[in-house]
Every structure is written in C-alpha cells, then in structure tokens.
Design a protein around this motif. Structure first.
Motif, PDB file in Angstrom:
ATOM      1  N   VAL A  84       0.968  -1.079  -0.435  1.00 23.94           N
ATOM      2  CA  VAL A  84       0.009  -0.122  -0.533  1.00 23.94           C
ATOM      3  C   VAL A  84       1.099   1.028   0.148  1.00 23.94           C
ATOM      4  O   VAL A  84       0.084   1.882  -0.703  1.00 23.94           O
ATOM      5  N   LEU A  85       1.902   1.383   0.843  1.00 19.17           N
ATOM      6  CA  LEU A  85       2.737   2.023   1.182  1.00 19.17           C
ATOM      7  C   LEU A  85       3.018   2.813  -0.895  1.00 19.17           C
ATOM      8  O   LEU A  85       2.898   3.610  -1.240  1.00 19.17           O
ATOM      9  N   ASN A  86       3.703   1.853  -1.057  1.00 17.27           N
ATOM     10  CA  ASN A  86       4.190   1.630  -2.927  1.00 17.27           C
ATOM     11  C   ASN A  86       3.466   1.988  -3.568  1.00 17.27           C
ATOM     12  O   ASN A  86       3.700   3.051  -4.354  1.00 17.27           O
ATOM     13  N   THR A  87       2.132   1.415  -3.733  1.00 20.06           N
ATOM     14  CA  THR A  87       0.802   2.347  -4.665  1.00 20.06           C
ATOM     15  C   THR A  87       0.652   3.732  -4.243  1.00 20.06           C
ATOM     16  O   THR A  87       0.674   4.403  -4.772  1.00 20.06           O
ATOM     17  N   VAL A  88       0.605   4.140  -2.841  1.00 21.27           N
ATOM     18  CA  VAL A  88      -0.337   5.147  -2.536  1.00 21.27           C
ATOM     19  C   VAL A  88       1.528   6.511  -2.727  1.00 21.27           C
ATOM     20  O   VAL A  88       0.927   7.634  -3.380  1.00 21.27           O
ATOM     21  N   VAL A  89       2.572   6.207  -2.573  1.00 19.89           N
ATOM     22  CA  VAL A  89       3.628   6.921  -3.134  1.00 19.89           C
ATOM     23  C   VAL A  89       3.844   7.216  -4.842  1.00 19.89           C
ATOM     24  O   VAL A  89       4.253   8.117  -5.096  1.00 19.89           O
ATOM     25  N   LEU A  90       3.380   5.880  -5.320  1.00 21.49           N
ATOM     26  CA  LEU A  90       3.925   6.372  -6.965  1.00 21.49           C
ATOM     27  C   LEU A  90       2.447   7.821  -7.311  1.00 21.49           C
ATOM     28  O   LEU A  90       2.337   8.673  -7.855  1.00 21.49           O
ATOM     29  N   TRP A 127      -7.214   8.677  -0.182  1.00 26.56           N
ATOM     30  CA  TRP A 127      -6.726   7.683  -2.314  1.00 26.56           C
ATOM     31  C   TRP A 127      -6.206   5.838  -1.504  1.00 26.56           C
ATOM     32  O   TRP A 127      -6.747   5.806  -1.644  1.00 26.56           O
ATOM     33  N   GLY A 128      -5.875   5.887  -0.502  1.00 26.79           N
ATOM     34  CA  GLY A 128      -5.423   4.908  -0.137  1.00 26.79           C
ATOM     35  C   GLY A 128      -6.221   3.660   0.617  1.00 26.79           C
ATOM     36  O   GLY A 128      -6.651   2.647   0.344  1.00 26.79           O
ATOM     37  N   ALA A 129      -7.026   4.556   1.531  1.00 24.56           N
ATOM     38  CA  ALA A 129      -8.484   4.213   2.623  1.00 24.56           C
ATOM     39  C   ALA A 129      -9.733   3.506   1.906  1.00 24.56           C
ATOM     40  O   ALA A 129      -9.950   2.408   1.792  1.00 24.56           O
ATOM     41  N   GLY A 130      -9.874   4.262   0.137  1.00 19.24           N
ATOM     42  CA  GLY A 130     -11.000   3.971  -0.619  1.00 19.24           C
ATOM     43  C   GLY A 130     -10.038   3.034  -1.017  1.00 19.24           C
ATOM     44  O   GLY A 130     -11.117   1.659  -1.270  1.00 19.24           O
ATOM     45  N   THR A 131      -9.234   2.449  -1.693  1.00 18.44           N
ATOM     46  CA  THR A 131      -8.672   1.344  -2.375  1.00 18.44           C
ATOM     47  C   THR A 131      -8.603   0.527  -1.345  1.00 18.44           C
ATOM     48  O   THR A 131      -8.873  -1.144  -1.053  1.00 18.44           O
ATOM     49  N   GLY A 132      -7.914   0.363  -0.094  1.00 22.00           N
ATOM     50  CA  GLY A 132      -8.587  -0.741   1.414  1.00 22.00           C
ATOM     51  C   GLY A 132      -9.417  -1.408   1.441  1.00 22.00           C
ATOM     52  O   GLY A 132      -9.754  -2.384   1.485  1.00 22.00           O
ATOM     53  N   LEU A 133     -10.364  -0.277   2.132  1.00 21.60           N
ATOM     54  CA  LEU A 133     -11.384  -0.738   2.473  1.00 21.60           C
ATOM     55  C   LEU A 133     -12.113  -1.693   0.592  1.00 21.60           C
ATOM     56  O   LEU A 133     -13.147  -2.671   0.759  1.00 21.60           O
ATOM     57  N   VAL A 134     -12.419  -0.816  -0.251  1.00 16.42           N
ATOM     58  CA  VAL A 134     -12.298  -2.310  -1.663  1.00 16.42           C
ATOM     59  C   VAL A 134     -11.615  -3.663  -1.697  1.00 16.42           C
ATOM     60  O   VAL A 134     -12.825  -4.186  -1.569  1.00 16.42           O
ATOM     61  N   VAL A 142      -7.269  -0.486   7.612  1.00 13.12           N
ATOM     62  CA  VAL A 142      -6.324  -0.146   8.295  1.00 13.12           C
ATOM     63  C   VAL A 142      -5.489  -0.285   8.174  1.00 13.12           C
ATOM     64  O   VAL A 142      -4.132   0.586   8.524  1.00 13.12           O
ATOM     65  N   ILE A 143      -4.977  -1.444   7.607  1.00 10.99           N
ATOM     66  CA  ILE A 143      -3.477  -1.394   6.329  1.00 10.99           C
ATOM     67  C   ILE A 143      -3.530  -0.528   5.699  1.00 10.99           C
ATOM     68  O   ILE A 143      -2.522   0.137   5.729  1.00 10.99           O
ATOM     69  N   ALA A 144      -4.175   0.009   4.480  1.00 10.23           N
ATOM     70  CA  ALA A 144      -4.068   1.099   3.914  1.00 10.23           C
ATOM     71  C   ALA A 144      -4.324   2.350   4.111  1.00 10.23           C
ATOM     72  O   ALA A 144      -3.043   2.766   3.593  1.00 10.23           O
ATOM     73  N   VAL A 145      -4.931   2.765   5.225  1.00 13.42           N
ATOM     74  CA  VAL A 145      -4.304   3.844   6.396  1.00 13.42           C
ATOM     75  C   VAL A 145      -3.091   3.599   7.321  1.00 13.42           C
ATOM     76  O   VAL A 145      -2.180   4.469   6.045  1.00 13.42           O
TER      77      VAL A 145
END
Length: 159
Positions: A42-48, A77-84, A134-137
């Motif tokens: 998730v960190l990699n994706t959100v950084v990009l 941005w990351g939380a929406g993807t993590g929830l889905v 939680v992991i996405a956040v």
C-alpha cells in the motif's frame, strides 16, 4: 497407565499443547509478516499515486488547502482502495478456504469435521474486511506526511 500395564509397555502422554502452541505461534508470525508486506505494498502504491498527482496537490495547496487537509486527502486515496480490497479479498479467501481445505483430507482418504470449515463468525469477517482499511491507512501515512510538508511552489513545478 504404565503402572497398570507393567514395565514392558512404554506409555507416554500425548503433549499436543506444546505442538499446538508452536503452530499457533507460526501462524501468528506469518499473519503479521503478511500484514507488513500488505502495508508496504500500500505504501508503494500510495507513494506512486501521490507522486503522479503532485501537481494537482500543488494546485489544491495554492487554493488554500491546509496540510491537515492534504494529509486527509492522501490517506483517503489509500483508504478507499484498502476498504474495497478488504471487501473483495475476505469473501474470496473464505471461498478458497472452503475449496482447498476439504481437498487436502480427501487426497489422504480421510474425513474432515464441519467445525473445521466453518471457523469465521459474522463479526470476524467484518473485522477482517476492516483490517484492509487499517492496513491501507497505515501504509498511506508516510506519503500523506510528505504531501502535507511539500511546498506549494515545488508541487506546482513538478510534472
């Protein structure tokens, strides 16, 4: 028991508790490592994603976005993807569990009690789905801090 059978029989009690503790420790460690790897993904994706949208971020900051709002935007941005992802992955994981687990004892020509298959309750499934959030956040916090501290002029020059 050995006293009743005599000295010719060696009777040793089964010590399954120690083996079970080792297995549960291994499962817990693997789960923790999996969560860490997911957070790094998730960190990699959100950084990009943040780097791609740095110009948009500069425009938002130029129009009055505060650092706290920038942080919230990047975390969302990351939380929406993590929830889905959690809502999709948990039912998919349970389906794979119900397919793979019976196949293993069937290959060995043994049975499997139903209690082994039905191990998750409703609140546990919901908790697992929210774990994706939680992991996405957690994975988005570092890029969110970078986005909040980036100067507006620097963000506007980036493309």
């Amino acid at each position: 028991m050995q006293q009743r059978l005599g000295p010719a029989y060696a009777v040793m009690p089964n010590d399954h508790d120690k083996g079970l503790q080792i297995i549960l420790g291994l499962i817990g460690t693997l789960t923790l490592l999996l969560a860490i790897v997911a957070g790094l993904g998730v960190l990699n994706t959100v950084v990009l994603h943040t780097r791609e949208r740095v110009h948009d971020l500069g425009v938002f900051k130029a129009t009055g976005m505060t650092p706290r709002q920038a942080t919230a935007m990047v975390v969302c941005w990351g939380a929406g993807t993590g929830l889905v992802a959690g809502l999709i992955a948990v039912p998919a994981g349970i389906a794979v569990h119900h397919y793979v687990l019976p196949a293993m004892p069937a290959a060995a020509n043994t049975g499997l009690p139903a209690s082994v298959l039905h191990v998750y309750g409703g609140w546990q499934v919901a908790g697992l789905a929210l774990a994706g959030l939680v992991i996405a956040v957690a994975g988005a916090l570092l890029p969110a801090g970078w986005a909040a501290t980036t100067r507006t002029a620097t963000a506007l020059r980036a493309e």
